[in-house]
Design a protein around this motif. Structure first.
Motif, short mmCIF file in Angstrom:
data_model
loop_
_atom_site.label_atom_id
_atom_site.label_comp_id
_atom_site.label_asym_id
_atom_site.label_seq_id
_atom_site.Cartn_x
_atom_site.Cartn_y
_atom_site.Cartn_z
N ASP A 55 0.85 -1.18 0.00
CA ASP A 55 0.00 0.00 0.00
C ASP A 55 0.90 1.24 0.00
OD1 ASP A 55 -1.76 2.06 0.40
OD2 ASP A 55 -2.64 1.26 2.23
N PRO A 56 0.83 2.08 -1.04
CA PRO A 56 1.72 3.25 -1.09
C PRO A 56 1.61 4.14 0.15
CG PRO A 56 0.69 2.91 -3.23
CD PRO A 56 0.04 1.94 -2.28
N ALA A 57 0.39 4.28 0.70
CA ALA A 57 0.23 5.12 1.89
C ALA A 57 0.98 4.53 3.08
CB ALA A 57 -1.25 5.28 2.22
N GLU A 58 0.94 3.20 3.21
CA GLU A 58 1.64 2.54 4.32
C GLU A 58 3.16 2.67 4.14
OE1 GLU A 58 2.26 -1.89 6.30
OE2 GLU A 58 0.75 -1.60 4.73
N ILE A 59 3.62 2.48 2.90
CA ILE A 59 5.06 2.61 2.64
C ILE A 59 5.51 4.04 2.91
CG2 ILE A 59 6.81 2.49 0.82
CD1 ILE A 59 5.12 0.22 -0.43
N TYR A 60 4.69 5.00 2.49
CA TYR A 60 5.02 6.41 2.75
C TYR A 60 5.20 6.64 4.24
CZ TYR A 60 4.58 11.50 2.87
OH TYR A 60 4.81 12.84 3.10
N GLU A 61 4.29 6.14 5.05
CA GLU A 61 4.36 6.37 6.50
C GLU A 61 5.57 5.70 7.12
OE1 GLU A 61 2.95 8.27 8.66
OE2 GLU A 61 1.72 9.21 7.12
N ARG A 62 5.96 4.56 6.60
CA ARG A 62 7.14 3.89 7.16
C ARG A 62 8.41 4.71 6.89
NH1 ARG A 62 6.38 -2.54 7.44
NH2 ARG A 62 4.14 -2.58 7.81
N TYR A 63 8.52 5.24 5.69
CA TYR A 63 9.66 6.11 5.42
C TYR A 63 9.52 7.45 6.14
CZ TYR A 63 11.68 3.01 1.93
OH TYR A 63 12.29 1.95 1.30
N ALA A 64 8.27 7.93 6.27
CA ALA A 64 8.06 9.20 6.96
C ALA A 64 8.56 9.13 8.40
CB ALA A 64 6.58 9.57 6.93
N ALA A 65 8.47 7.95 9.01
CA ALA A 65 8.97 7.81 10.38
C ALA A 65 10.46 8.13 10.46
CB ALA A 65 8.71 6.39 10.88
N LEU A 66 11.20 7.74 9.43
CA LEU A 66 12.63 8.05 9.41
C LEU A 66 12.85 9.56 9.28
CD1 LEU A 66 13.95 5.21 7.06
CD2 LEU A 66 14.04 5.31 9.55
N PHE A 67 12.09 10.20 8.39
CA PHE A 67 12.26 11.64 8.22
C PHE A 67 11.86 12.40 9.48
CE2 PHE A 67 11.83 10.54 3.62
CZ PHE A 67 13.10 10.94 3.25
N ARG A 68 10.77 11.97 10.12
CA ARG A 68 10.33 12.68 11.33
C ARG A 68 11.37 12.57 12.43
NH1 ARG A 68 5.07 10.20 10.08
NH2 ARG A 68 3.82 11.77 9.03
N SER A 69 12.15 11.50 12.41
CA SER A 69 13.18 11.36 13.44
C SER A 69 14.25 12.44 13.30
CB SER A 69 13.84 9.98 13.36
OG SER A 69 14.63 9.86 12.18
N THR A 108 5.66 2.81 13.25
CA THR A 108 6.79 2.91 12.32
C THR A 108 8.04 3.43 13.02
OG1 THR A 108 5.80 5.01 11.63
CG2 THR A 108 5.48 3.15 10.19
N GLU A 109 7.87 4.37 13.95
CA GLU A 109 9.01 4.87 14.71
C GLU A 109 9.56 3.80 15.65
OE1 GLU A 109 7.93 9.60 14.92
OE2 GLU A 109 6.80 8.20 16.14
N LEU A 110 8.68 3.04 16.27
CA LEU A 110 9.12 1.96 17.15
C LEU A 110 9.93 0.93 16.38
CD1 LEU A 110 5.88 1.38 19.28
CD2 LEU A 110 8.01 2.45 20.05
N LEU A 111 9.45 0.57 15.20
CA LEU A 111 10.17 -0.42 14.39
C LEU A 111 11.52 0.11 13.94
CD1 LEU A 111 7.18 -1.77 12.24
CD2 LEU A 111 8.30 -2.92 14.15
N ALA A 112 11.55 1.37 13.55
CA ALA A 112 12.82 1.96 13.11
C ALA A 112 13.81 2.01 14.27
CB ALA A 112 12.58 3.36 12.55
N ARG A 113 13.35 2.41 15.45
CA ARG A 113 14.24 2.49 16.61
C ARG A 113 14.73 1.10 17.02
NH1 ARG A 113 17.07 6.71 18.63
NH2 ARG A 113 15.24 8.02 18.28
N ARG A 114 13.81 0.11 16.94
CA ARG A 114 14.22 -1.26 17.27
C ARG A 114 15.32 -1.74 16.31
NH1 ARG A 114 16.22 -5.26 17.65
NH2 ARG A 114 15.57 -7.26 18.53
N ALA A 115 15.16 -1.42 15.03
CA ALA A 115 16.17 -1.80 14.05
C ALA A 115 17.50 -1.11 14.33
CB ALA A 115 15.69 -1.46 12.64
N GLU A 116 17.44 0.13 14.76
CA GLU A 116 18.66 0.90 15.01
C GLU A 116 19.39 0.39 16.24
OE1 GLU A 116 19.92 5.46 16.25
OE2 GLU A 116 17.93 5.07 15.45
N LEU A 117 18.65 0.05 17.30
CA LEU A 117 19.28 -0.30 18.58
C LEU A 117 19.74 -1.76 18.64
CD1 LEU A 117 17.01 1.73 21.01
CD2 LEU A 117 19.34 2.26 20.26
#
Length: 744
Positions: free
Chosen positions: A344-358, A413-422
């Motif tokens: 879903d493009p909207a879901e993919i957008y939000e997953r990448y948006a979490a990185l930008f918002r960080s 999305t932010e939780l998943l990104a942070r989990r991947a980072e840590l």
């Protein structure tokens, strides 16, 4: 004041432009980051025909503040990495071919978070074929902090254990820049053949590459000289052009970037194993994967798709796919479902948006960093979705701006990104708890959340007697297949259903959007502490109705709302036929039905806009005269919001809505027209088009109702009252618990 954070994009291989382009646009246009491209000196050597340099020039012209610099070495690139932000690499690994970007990420300043993207379906370091293993080995590592993959980790079989904690599943960026609206096909539509002949998987004995070339030439002869065949060289390999392959007379070369090539205009596609196979499958055209006669070319990652080898098989596939594509498309749908990939493009957008918002600057956490506020609210949501924006952020905006409320958003999305980072659960949960303590919320509000760590967040709040509210606007325990297979699978995943049940039964108060939804949830849990808001979405008057003859009819919706439009399509078509001055606009991800193609430029498609404030401004600019609110009569739809009526009314459009569903009350007293069946829809549309005074009077009544009964201030007071109610329940529960402890 701190400098604006940066989003830096490393361009090394020509394929990087295709992979990174949508993120470059997001960084600059949607998040206002200082956006910079660092282009390796090797890039120009690889761009044999200057195609991709021209694309970078076009991108710079479109994004006025985009800067582009060339680097000769990693240390040369490092001098551009000042400040803080994100660095994205479209291709980066420990392999020699990625050395330029790998070394830049290795020496990047700690003030930057580094990100590597999976740039192909069988990308090295993510998901190899056996040929890749033989050529590159099985241990490929990354220098990046975060590794963005397309699929669940179980399917990305080539990521070493040391790199798996970095994985953040985002889906492919190509879906952020797909084609929408009617497809323009030639008659008859040609097929497209894609070569991937530079791939290591074809470096086998027996002349495999020439076998593909010979099969292609014979196929072109078999289909006849009057049948056009389009050949697409691999953007990086360019084998057929580099080697000056003699092409049959009926072949046309298309060497444009994929985001400029609408694959939907082709009747079918054939390719050697390559990511373009996935592109063609996603475009919805019958697709076949080529393999050599000896079977030495591995196609295992494409199992389930049609395969061809000999020219006769190519020709038979082309004939069958053109005559009856449905069986091929059904097989391809099953293949996509098995890939467990966000599509879903909207879901993919939000997953990448979490990185930008960080990277977006925020005050340092802690009470001293925020203005004194009566209420400090932490919103928890799957992503920065419309429900959160419309039902909570917008009504509370004035209180947040005045400092009465301090708000923070925590997304899945932010939780998943942070989990991947840590990299580990212990490190991640330690970060999460510290972040909660730093913000010190007075209330925690889950906005239709169904993501991970719901129990951990609830327990953290309960230990501190912090009230918790579950704001919910759909029956998330009964999402039907009619919304589409992807949404059905997403919402009905066992872990999501478990999270919804955990929150429904664990929070201090459930805040249902409507009384019907309240009744539905009480049917599941009779003792549920639940209230329903009198206002489920609110608005303000942005534009008054246009004093003019009706010119624009519109419908705003996401792709899963297509059945609603199809229900009233005969009335829309009849109205467009009878009133040639009318234009029909679709706003959002909903596709344009083929039945509307004959109207040409009278049908306009406007892509979705993620951020709500920006959306309302752009929406008002469209100056719609009439807005449609069709809703198919399903149990799930009976509990939905009236946001379309609110938004249409706010921009000065008259509303026609489905009778007997959710719009009867807001449309009452002449504030909208209700219809059921094609005849009533057509009559309502004709009345609004033909009688300008009646249409304008209806909008005026609706806007008065919007201001008095569905106003933002009333909505704000409702939310604050619900938070107070939750606080009282939390305190009562804490007192009861203490009483039990003292008596035991």
């Amino acid at each position: 004041m701190l400098d604006r954070p940066s989003a830096v994009f490393l361009i090394n291989l020509v394929q990087d432009v295709n992979v990174l382009r949508p993120l470059i646009v997001m960084a600059s246009r949607d998040f206002g980051l200082a956006t910079r491209l660092l282009v390796s000196s090797k890039f120009a050597q690889r761009d044999l025909f200057g195609i991709w340099a021209a694309e970078l020039d076009t991108l710079k012209a479109e994004l006025k503040d985009l800067s582009i610099d060339t680097f000769e070495s990693p240390w040369d690139a490092a001098r551009h990495l000042t400040g803080r932000g994100l660095i994205f690499a479209g291709s980066e690994s420990s392999l020699p071919g990625h050395k330029e970007t790998h070394e830049v990420l290795r020496i990047a300043p700690a003030s930057f978070t580094t990100v590597t993207l999976q740039h192909g379906f069988e990308c090295v370091g993510f998901r190899h074929s056996p040929a890749h293993d033989r050529a590159h080995g099985e241990r490929v590592s990354f220098a990046a902090d975060i590794v963005c993959g397309w699929q669940d980790g179980e399917l990305l079989s080539s990521i070493p254990a040391s790199q798996r904690p970095k994985l953040f599943v985002t889906g492919p960026t190509a879906l952020l820049q797909g084609f929408e609206g009617p497809v323009a096909r030639d008659a008859p539509a040609p097929g497209i053949i894609c070569e991937n002949l530079h791939s290591v998987r074809l470096n086998v004995e027996g002349g495999t590459k020439m076998e593909f070339v010979a099969a292609f030439s014979e196929f072109c002869r078999l289909v006849g000289k009057d049948s056009k065949v389009v050949l697409r060289p691999h953007p990086g390999g360019q084998y057929s052009l580099k080697n000056a392959i003699q092409l049959p007379a009926n072949v046309e070369i298309d060497n444009a970037p994929m985001y400029r090539l609408d694959l939907r205009r082709f009747a079918f596609g054939i390719s050697a194993p390559s990511s373009v196979v996935l592109d063609m499958v996603l475009a919805g055209i019958p697709t076949a994967v080529w393999h050599d006669k000896a079977g030495s070319v591995d196609t295992g990652n494409y199992a389930g798709l049609t395969s061809v080898s000999t020219p006769a098989q190519w020709a038979e596939f082309a004939r069958a796919a053109t005559a009856e594509p449905a069986p091929f498309l059904e097989r391809q749908a099953a293949f996509l479902e098995a890939q467990r990939m966000p599509l879903d493009p909207a879901e993919i957008y939000e997953r990448y948006a979490a990185l930008f918002r960080s990277a977006v600057p925020t005050p340092s956490v802690g009470r001293g960093a925020f203005p004194v506020a009566k209420q400090r609210v932490l919103f928890v949501a799957n992503a920065h979705l419309p429900t959160l924006q419309v039902c909570l952020e917008q009504p509370l905006a004035s209180a947040i701006h005045s400092g009465e409320v301090a708000a923070e958003i925590l997304t899945e999305t932010e939780l998943l990104a942070r989990r991947a980072e840590l990299g580990s659960d212990d490190a991640f949960l330690g970060w999460l708890d510290r972040s909660l303590v730093d913000f010190a919320p007075d209330a925690m509000m889950f906005s239709r959340y169904s993501g991970p760590h719901a129990r951990h967040l609830l327990d953290w709040a309960k230990r501190r007697a912090i009230p918790t509210v579950y704001q919910i606007d759909d029956d998330l325990l009964a999402v039907p297949k009619s919304l589409g297979e992807r949404k059905y699978a997403y919402h009905n995943a066992p872990e999501r259903l478990d999270a919804v049940r955990t929150l429904l039964t664990g929070v201090d108060l459930v805040y249902a959007s409507t009384e019907r939804l309240q009744e539905r949830l009480l049917g599941y849990y009779p003792d549920l502490p639940i209230v329903a808001g009198a206002i489920n979405c609110s608005g303000r008057v942005i534009s008054r109705p246009q004093q003019r003859p009706a010119r624009i009819l519109g419908y705003m919706a996401s792709a899963d709302h297509l059945p609603n439009l199809e229900m009233i399509l005969p009335a829309v078509i009849a109205t467009l036929d009878r009133y040639p001055q009318l234009r029909f606009e679709l706003f959002g991800s909903i596709p344009v039905p083929p039945e509307l193609e004959r109207f040409g430029d009278r049908v306009v498609k406007i892509p979705p806009i993620a951020e709500y404030d920006n959306f309302l401004e752009r929406f008002a600019e469209r100056k719609w005269d009439i807005g449609l609110c069709p809703l198919t009569p399903t149990d799930f739809n009976l509990t939905k919001l009236i946001n379309k009526w609110v938004e249409y009314t706010s921009i000065g459009a008259a509303v026609v809505a489905s009778r007997g569903m959710i719009y009867d009350e807001c449309c009452a007293d002449g504030s909208g027209m209700l219809a059921d069946g094609t005849g009533e829809w057509l009559a309502a549309l004709e009345q609004l088009v033909a009688d300008d005074a009646a249409r304008i009077g209806q909008v005026q009544r609706a806007q008065a109702k919007l201001e008095t009964r569905y106003g933002i201030e009333q909505h704000r007071r409702q939310i604050m009252a619900i938070l107070d109610d939750a606080l009282g329940r939390a305190m009562a529960g804490r007192s009861a618990e203490q009483g039990l402890q003292e008596s035991s």
